[in-house]
Design an enzyme around this catalytic site. Structure first.
Site, PDB file in Angstrom:
ATOM      1  N   ASP A 235       0.814  -1.225   0.000  1.00 46.22           N
ATOM      2  CA  ASP A 235       0.000   0.000   0.000  1.00 46.22           C
ATOM      3  C   ASP A 235       0.844   1.270   0.000  1.00 46.22           C
ATOM      4  OD1 ASP A 235      -2.249  -1.632   0.068  1.00 46.22           O
ATOM      5  OD2 ASP A 235      -2.339  -1.608   2.258  1.00 46.22           O
ATOM      6  N   GLU A 236       2.033   1.189  -0.585  1.00 45.88           N
ATOM      7  CA  GLU A 236       2.928   2.346  -0.632  1.00 45.88           C
ATOM      8  C   GLU A 236       3.208   2.803  -2.061  1.00 45.88           C
ATOM      9  OE1 GLU A 236       4.248   4.124   1.739  1.00 45.88           O
ATOM     10  OE2 GLU A 236       4.173   2.954   3.595  1.00 45.88           O
TER      11      GLU A 236
END
Length: 291
Positions: A235-236
């Protein structure tokens, strides 16, 4: 600028290069001298990194002595002069897209609806899932469904099979439409810049599992969804687009999940469209989106 409907074949030129005087003029002159009509143009000079991003849509006029292959071959001289990273392609050729899902159907259902309505210039090469729940939905549409169950023991082997499918189908873009598996570092590297994930929160807040429950615990007044490129850091990845929805204290966690479905479908659909229209440029851990 409105596209002249008499010239239906459009081409898209995307450029990423160091900031320098004369780039826009040089590229525009090259096209104009070869009988091309620029129908859309956008650029952004990112002064923080000293790079220029440009997207041009053009037609080749009927009286031009040049064709698309001539333009591609000749452009190398301009590219070398300005140190351009570039791509020129026929915009009418559909992008080949592979969709990955688990059990949630709302993002897949929305993508299929928009696809059939002609919102996306794409061909769906296959739908891959680690569960069988959505097989009837996919095969009802006449689309190839591939079942790749994943366990800790077979994860690497199944991801290798997925890469084989991507190569076999010549897939341009992989869309994780609520595919509830963390990809390995190797797969993320193989798909860098051509795999989009939808995360059901407004990143960088509430990463990982059950973000709506995290949001409920914090009493947020806005929930969101984030479409981003997949990277090895969970999720980066570089964010393409985000969608938000106002909420209040009266909604419990499961109700936030229901409300959030719409934000997820909107964000993912928008990101897919932006990508296949070649409007998204990767720059480090960020994106530049030219509209």
């Amino acid at each position: 600028m409105k596209i002249n409907k008499k010239h239906s074949t459009r081409y898209t030129l995307t450029i990423n290069c160091p900031t320098a005087p004369g780039v826009v003029a040089g590229v525009s002159t090259y096209l104009a001298e070869r009988g091309c009509d620029i129908v859309e143009s956008a650029q952004f000079d990112d002064q923080s990194v000293g790079r220029l991003f440009m997207r041009i849509v053009f037609n080749i006029m009927p009286d031009s002595k040049y064709n698309f292959d001539n333009l591609v071959d000749g452009f190398s001289e301009v590219a070398e002069k300005f140190s351009l990273s570039w791509k020129m392609r026929d915009s009418n050729i559909p992008s080949k897209v592979l969709i990955m899902v688990s059990k949630f159907d709302h993002c897949l259902d929305d993508l299929l609806y928009r696809y059939h309505k002609g919102e996306f210039n794409m061909d769906i090469t296959a739908v891959v899932s680690n569960h069988l729940d959505l097989r009837p939905m996919v095969e009802r549409e006449g689309i190839r469904f591939i079942y790749l169950p994943v366990s800790p023991e077979n994860k690497v082997d199944q991801e290798n099979k997925l890469l084989d499918i991507v190569k076999e189908t010549e897939t341009d873009l992989v869309v994780l439409a609520r595919y509830m598996q963390v990809l390995t570092d190797n797969l993320c590297k193989e798909l860098r810049g051509r795999a989009i994930n939808i995360h059901h929160s407004f990143l960088p807040g509430f990463k990982g599992a059950k973000p709506y429950h995290q949001a409920f615990d914090r009493g947020v007044k806005l929930i969101g969804a984030t479409a981003h490129y997949v990277t090895a850091d969970l999720d980066e990845g570089p964010i393409i687009t985000q969608s938000v929805q106002e909420v209040d204290h009266s909604l419990y966690a499961e109700e936030l999940v229901a409300v959030g479905r719409d934000t997820e479908t909107r964000a993912l659909a928008k990101a897919v469209k932006l990508h296949i229209e070649q409007r998204v440029f990767l720059e480090g851990n960020k994106t530049v989106v030219l509209r």
